[in-house]
Design a protein around this motif. Structure first.
Motif, PDB file in Angstrom:
ATOM      1  N   HIS A  45      -4.202  26.309 -12.041  1.00 32.09           N
ATOM      2  CA  HIS A  45      -4.230  25.163 -11.135  1.00 32.09           C
ATOM      3  C   HIS A  45      -3.942  23.899 -11.947  1.00 32.09           C
ATOM      4  O   HIS A  45      -4.710  23.544 -12.846  1.00 32.09           O
ATOM      5  CB  HIS A  45      -5.600  25.031 -10.457  1.00 32.09           C
ATOM      6  N   GLU A  46      -2.840  23.220 -11.626  1.00 29.32           N
ATOM      7  CA  GLU A  46      -2.476  22.040 -12.413  1.00 29.32           C
ATOM      8  C   GLU A  46      -1.583  21.112 -11.605  1.00 29.32           C
ATOM      9  O   GLU A  46      -0.710  21.556 -10.866  1.00 29.32           O
ATOM     10  CB  GLU A  46      -1.749  22.471 -13.697  1.00 29.32           C
ATOM     11  N   ILE A  47      -1.836  19.831 -11.752  1.00 26.28           N
ATOM     12  CA  ILE A  47      -0.968  18.795 -11.187  1.00 26.28           C
ATOM     13  C   ILE A  47      -0.322  18.061 -12.351  1.00 26.28           C
ATOM     14  O   ILE A  47      -1.008  17.574 -13.256  1.00 26.28           O
ATOM     15  CB  ILE A  47      -1.761  17.798 -10.318  1.00 26.28           C
ATOM     16  N   LEU A  48       1.000  17.978 -12.336  1.00 23.90           N
ATOM     17  CA  LEU A  48       1.750  17.274 -13.378  1.00 23.90           C
ATOM     18  C   LEU A  48       2.372  16.009 -12.795  1.00 23.90           C
ATOM     19  O   LEU A  48       2.869  16.019 -11.665  1.00 23.90           O
ATOM     20  CB  LEU A  48       2.852  18.161 -13.941  1.00 23.90           C
ATOM     21  N   ARG A  49       2.340  14.941 -13.599  1.00 18.55           N
ATOM     22  CA  ARG A  49       2.978  13.683 -13.182  1.00 18.55           C
ATOM     23  C   ARG A  49       3.779  13.108 -14.349  1.00 18.55           C
ATOM     24  O   ARG A  49       3.300  13.078 -15.486  1.00 18.55           O
ATOM     25  CB  ARG A  49       1.933  12.657 -12.722  1.00 18.55           C
ATOM     26  N   ARG A  50       4.981  12.655 -14.015  1.00 22.67           N
ATOM     27  CA  ARG A  50       5.819  11.985 -15.007  1.00 22.67           C
ATOM     28  C   ARG A  50       6.310  10.684 -14.401  1.00 22.67           C
ATOM     29  O   ARG A  50       6.946  10.693 -13.346  1.00 22.67           O
ATOM     30  CB  ARG A  50       7.005  12.857 -15.406  1.00 22.67           C
ATOM     31  N   MET A  51       6.015   9.570 -15.037  1.00 25.09           N
ATOM     32  CA  MET A  51       6.451   8.268 -14.559  1.00 25.09           C
ATOM     33  C   MET A  51       7.444   7.692 -15.555  1.00 25.09           C
ATOM     34  O   MET A  51       7.150   7.585 -16.749  1.00 25.09           O
ATOM     35  CB  MET A  51       5.252   7.327 -14.405  1.00 25.09           C
ATOM     36  N   VAL A  52       8.645   7.325 -15.065  1.00 26.31           N
ATOM     37  CA  VAL A  52       9.727   6.863 -15.930  1.00 26.31           C
ATOM     38  C   VAL A  52      10.138   5.452 -15.535  1.00 26.31           C
ATOM     39  O   VAL A  52      10.312   5.161 -14.341  1.00 26.31           O
ATOM     40  CB  VAL A  52      10.947   7.802 -15.840  1.00 26.31           C
ATOM     41  N   CYS A  53      10.288   4.580 -16.507  1.00 24.17           N
ATOM     42  CA  CYS A  53      10.846   3.246 -16.274  1.00 24.17           C
ATOM     43  C   CYS A  53      12.361   3.346 -16.463  1.00 24.17           C
ATOM     44  O   CYS A  53      12.839   3.632 -17.552  1.00 24.17           O
ATOM     45  CB  CYS A  53      10.240   2.237 -17.251  1.00 24.17           C
ATOM     46  N   THR A  54      13.106   3.153 -15.392  1.00 20.64           N
ATOM     47  CA  THR A  54      14.564   3.327 -15.457  1.00 20.64           C
ATOM     48  C   THR A  54      15.289   2.065 -15.909  1.00 20.64           C
ATOM     49  O   THR A  54      16.398   2.150 -16.437  1.00 20.64           O
ATOM     50  CB  THR A  54      15.090   3.749 -14.082  1.00 20.64           C
TER      51      THR A  54
END
Length: 507
Positions: A5-14
């Protein structure tokens, strides 16, 4: 190895620069308990919860303050933040390197694209049908095969009101209709897993069926109300568990039998255990179809003789007779099924029809309508183009319809919105021959305008504003969208006999 059970998040500044503030505020037992957060160095933050443990890891350090964690940072073009929130209970904790998150997200996206690409539908509403199919898949519990009605509790049917229910369980009705929709799109694996789960979940009570179960096949918990949570926009109470677990809803027998029958009609094999269970359900219907029940809308009132419940009892016996005729079911008391099937047909035709009003009615010998009467055609009891069904449809549209093309499920209640699947039932009724293709297409596009920006629907739609009401996203609604789109596509191809609805055994 990856966590179960896992939630992954990736936030990128474009481009440019941005300031990011992160808050992690976990609460347990529906807000009644503040869990302890412990810093574990490179392993991130550990949160113990009952018999399991949660882990929050991020690519920036987080500051722990009184049961919460916070971080603030700036990102420039090309920079990113990574987060992993995982849970382990019965298996060892697995914490893959954060640097793998971009590749793992890409792997996940590729898997879902391959799954969506298997759908056997190329009609005008392919994007919408695929979105609904993905939603139904996400509402299924892979380890068991159970399919929940919605992943939320107590999102209100009326803002500020008390019509708030817990839908985080597997209703046999909703799940069976979901299986039919997925089967029609070619998703055999999900259908097989559900049938296996259904046999497991109902084993201790067969041939009697409960209305709803947990995803593990256990009875749903008793209903209770939170003393801590205020509810969405003040819509109290917040309920945990569902009192419908103790109701008698005879229609579930028809939905379960029909789902298994559709599986067999398409080439699936019913093993000996499944056949035995289906015969048990048929025998139960023979002995109980004349009882009053709470019906599809499960009101918390005295049981009544619902036309829809009679229809599904007829459907259960009709499909079992068809399975026997095709050699897919052996050992059933076919003559007994035929006798009771015909008796139910006569009762619906005589007592479910109001001669003065020239319409089918929601209760035997009654004078009220509800939108489930549109399903008389869907299950093959009455052709959509018959004079009775056309007259019933006009009455439903006049009494339960809104100016913006939606339908209430029963006489308009100011305490709730229009019931979303009922409008899709209307679209499918038109597609099955109750109207023109142009009328069906126009209604479909009206309904598609009511979805949110992610293509999702709740249980209900507020007339006038189009706002979603009730638990969200709702499997029932997305099942209705798929069915209506498939029926319209088949009619557009000029198929006289819809492939996914074999001729009734007793029509």
């Amino acid at each position: 190895m990856v966590p179960d059970h896992e939630i992954l998040r990736r936030m990128v500044c474009t481009s440019g620069e941005m300031e990011i503030e992160t808050e992690f505020v976990p609460r347990a037992n529906y807000g009644e308990k503040i869990p302890q957060i412990r810093e574990s160095g490179k392993l991130g933050l550990r949160i113990d919860g009952g018999r399991g443990v949660y882990w929050l890891r991020s690519s920036i350090p987080m500051r722990v303050v009184e049961g919460s964690a916070f971080a603030r940072t700036s990102l420039c073009a090309g920079q990113s933040l990574l987060f992993s929130f995982s849970y382990a209970r019965e298996s060892p904790t697995v914490l893959p390197p954060l640097e793998q998150i971009p590749q793992r997200i890409d792997l996940c996206v590729d898997w879902w694209r391959q799954w969506a690409g298997q759908a056997r539908y190329d009609g005008d509403f392919r994007d919408e049908v695929l979105r609904s199919a993905l939603t139904l898949k996400l509402l299924s519990f892979t380890p068991s095969g159970a399919i929940i009605a919605a992943p939320t509790t107590s999102l209100p049917e009326h803002i500020g009101g008390s019509l708030n229910w817990d839908y985080r369980y597997c209703w046999l009705r909703d799940a069976s209709l979901t299986v039919r929709a997925l089967l029609e799109l070619g998703y055999w694996e999900e259908a097989t897993h559900f049938l296996d789960w259904m046999l497991h979940a109902t084993h201790l009570t067969q041939p009697e069926l409960r209305v709803l179960y947990t995803v593990f096949g256990n009875p749903a918990p008793r209903e209770w109300e939170s003393k801590t949570l205020r509810g969405y926009r003040g819509s109290a109470p917040v309920r945990i568990g569902n009192a419908a677990r103790n109701q008698l809803q005879l229609d579930v027998y028809g939905e379960v039998v029909d789902a298994a029958a559709q599986y067999a009609f398409r080439g699936g094999t019913l093993d000996r255990e499944t056949q035995k269970a289906l015969i048990g359900f048929g025998n139960y219907v023979v002995n109980h179809w004349q009882l009053p029940d709470q019906g599809i809308w499960e009101p918390r009132i005295k049981p009544r003789h619902h036309t829809h419940s009679r229809l599904l009892c007829w459907t259960a016996l009709d499909r079992l007779i068809l399975l026997c005729d095709q050699g897919k079911l052996t050992g059933a008391p076919v003559n007994e099924y035929k006798r009771h099937c015909e008796a139910i047909r006569r009762e619906i035709a005589d007592r479910g029809w109001n001669e003065r009003m020239q319409t089918y009615v929601s209760e035997l010998d009654g004078d009220q309508l509800d939108s489930s009467l549109l399903l008389l055609s869907w299950y093959g009891f009455e052709k959509a183009g018959s004079s009775r069904m056309r007259s019933t449809y006009r009455a439903i549209r006049n009494q339960l319809g809104t100016q913006d093309g939606l339908l209430y499920r029963y006489p308009a209640q100011p305490q709730e919105g229009t019931f979303a699947i009922c409008s899709f039932w209307e679209a499918e009724y038109l597609a099955l021959g109750g109207g023109t293709m142009e009328e069906t297409d126009r209604l479909m596009r009206t309904l598609l305008d009511r979805r949110n920006d992610l293509g999702l629907y709740g249980e209900e739609i507020e007339a006038g504003t189009g706002h979603a009401l009730g638990n969200f996203p709702q499997a029932f609604t997305h099942v209705g969208l798929i069915g209506a789109a498939l029926s319209l596509s088949q009619r557009q191809r000029g198929e006289q006999q819809l492939a996914h609805r074999p001729e009734s055994a007793t029509a």
